[in-house]
Scaffold this motif. Structure first.
Motif, PDB file in Angstrom:
ATOM      1  N   CYS A  98       0.815  -1.128  -0.153  1.00  0.00           N
ATOM      2  CA  CYS A  98      -0.104   0.201  -0.095  1.00  0.00           C
ATOM      3  C   CYS A  98       1.000   1.145  -0.169  1.00  0.00           C
ATOM      4  CB  CYS A  98      -1.073   0.191   1.232  1.00  0.00           C
ATOM      5  SG  CYS A  98      -1.913   1.561   1.306  1.00  0.00           S
ATOM      6  N   GLY A 100      -0.137   3.978   0.927  1.00  0.00           N
ATOM      7  CA  GLY A 100      -0.918   4.784   1.983  1.00  0.00           C
ATOM      8  C   GLY A 100       0.109   4.407   3.230  1.00  0.00           C
ATOM      9  N   CYS A 101      -0.267   3.214   3.774  1.00  0.00           N
ATOM     10  CA  CYS A 101       0.422   2.952   4.915  1.00  0.00           C
ATOM     11  C   CYS A 101       1.264   1.684   4.852  1.00  0.00           C
ATOM     12  CB  CYS A 101      -0.931   2.218   5.779  1.00  0.00           C
ATOM     13  SG  CYS A 101      -1.594   0.824   4.822  1.00  0.00           S
ATOM     14  N   CYS A 119      -4.386  -0.054   0.119  1.00  0.00           N
ATOM     15  CA  CYS A 119      -5.302  -1.204   0.624  1.00  0.00           C
ATOM     16  C   CYS A 119      -6.726  -0.631   0.769  1.00  0.00           C
ATOM     17  CB  CYS A 119      -4.530  -1.621   2.068  1.00  0.00           C
ATOM     18  SG  CYS A 119      -4.683  -0.371   3.302  1.00  0.00           S
ATOM     19  N   CYS A 122      -7.102   2.377   2.980  1.00  0.00           N
ATOM     20  CA  CYS A 122      -6.457   3.921   2.612  1.00  0.00           C
ATOM     21  C   CYS A 122      -7.243   4.440   1.517  1.00  0.00           C
ATOM     22  CB  CYS A 122      -5.137   3.755   2.226  1.00  0.00           C
ATOM     23  SG  CYS A 122      -4.002   3.465   3.503  1.00  0.00           S
TER      24      CYS A 122
HETATM   25 ZN   LIG Z   1      -2.965   1.491   3.206  1.00  0.00          ZN
END
Ligand SMILES: [Zn+2]
Length: 133
Positions: A98, A100-101, A119, A122
């Protein structure tokens, strides 16, 4: 932190194939739709293929129609960008992670949306902002 979520080579190859197919198909669509949208505007060389009848009612809605088509193309091009980025991630080995995270993206999600870079959690955050998934 088990390695269960790591993608195997066979799986990566499968995603790569899917992405390439999707890419080719979308590109075909984009080219076709751009052709159609542009042909509508110019009647310069209409002598050859004047088989398209123009109704008065169509003239009023033409602008809207064209905008709508171009909107679709724009969407497809964004998807194409996503696909290209996903293929790059396959190359460098970060595919399935992911953006984002930094966690692994669920395989079911990748199977449904192989070019996603987020994911599900996110993606929800981003969808909340009204952007694309
Ligand atoms: Zn994520």
């Amino acid at each position: 932190m088990s390695s269960d979520s790591r993608l195997k080579d066979a799986e990566l190859q499968h995603f790569r194939k899917t992405l390439l197919l999707l890419h080719a198909r979308l590109r075909g669509d984009v080219v076709q739709m751009t052709d159609e949208a542009l042909n509508r505007g110019g009647e310069a060389g209409a002598g050859n293929l004047s088989s398209t009848p123009i109704h008065l009612a169509d003239l009023g809605s033409d602008n809207y129609d064209q905008e709508f088509t171009l909107g679709l193309i724009e969407n497809d091009q964004l998807t194409l960008d996503e696909i290209r980025a996903a293929l790059e991630r396959l190359e460098v080995g970060t595919f399935g992670r992911c953006d984002g995270c930094d966690k692994a993206i669920a395989k079911v999600r990748l199977q449904a949306l192989p070019y996603t870079k987020y994911c599900i959690e996110c993606a929800r955050l981003h969808e909340g902002r009204g952007a694309l998934g």
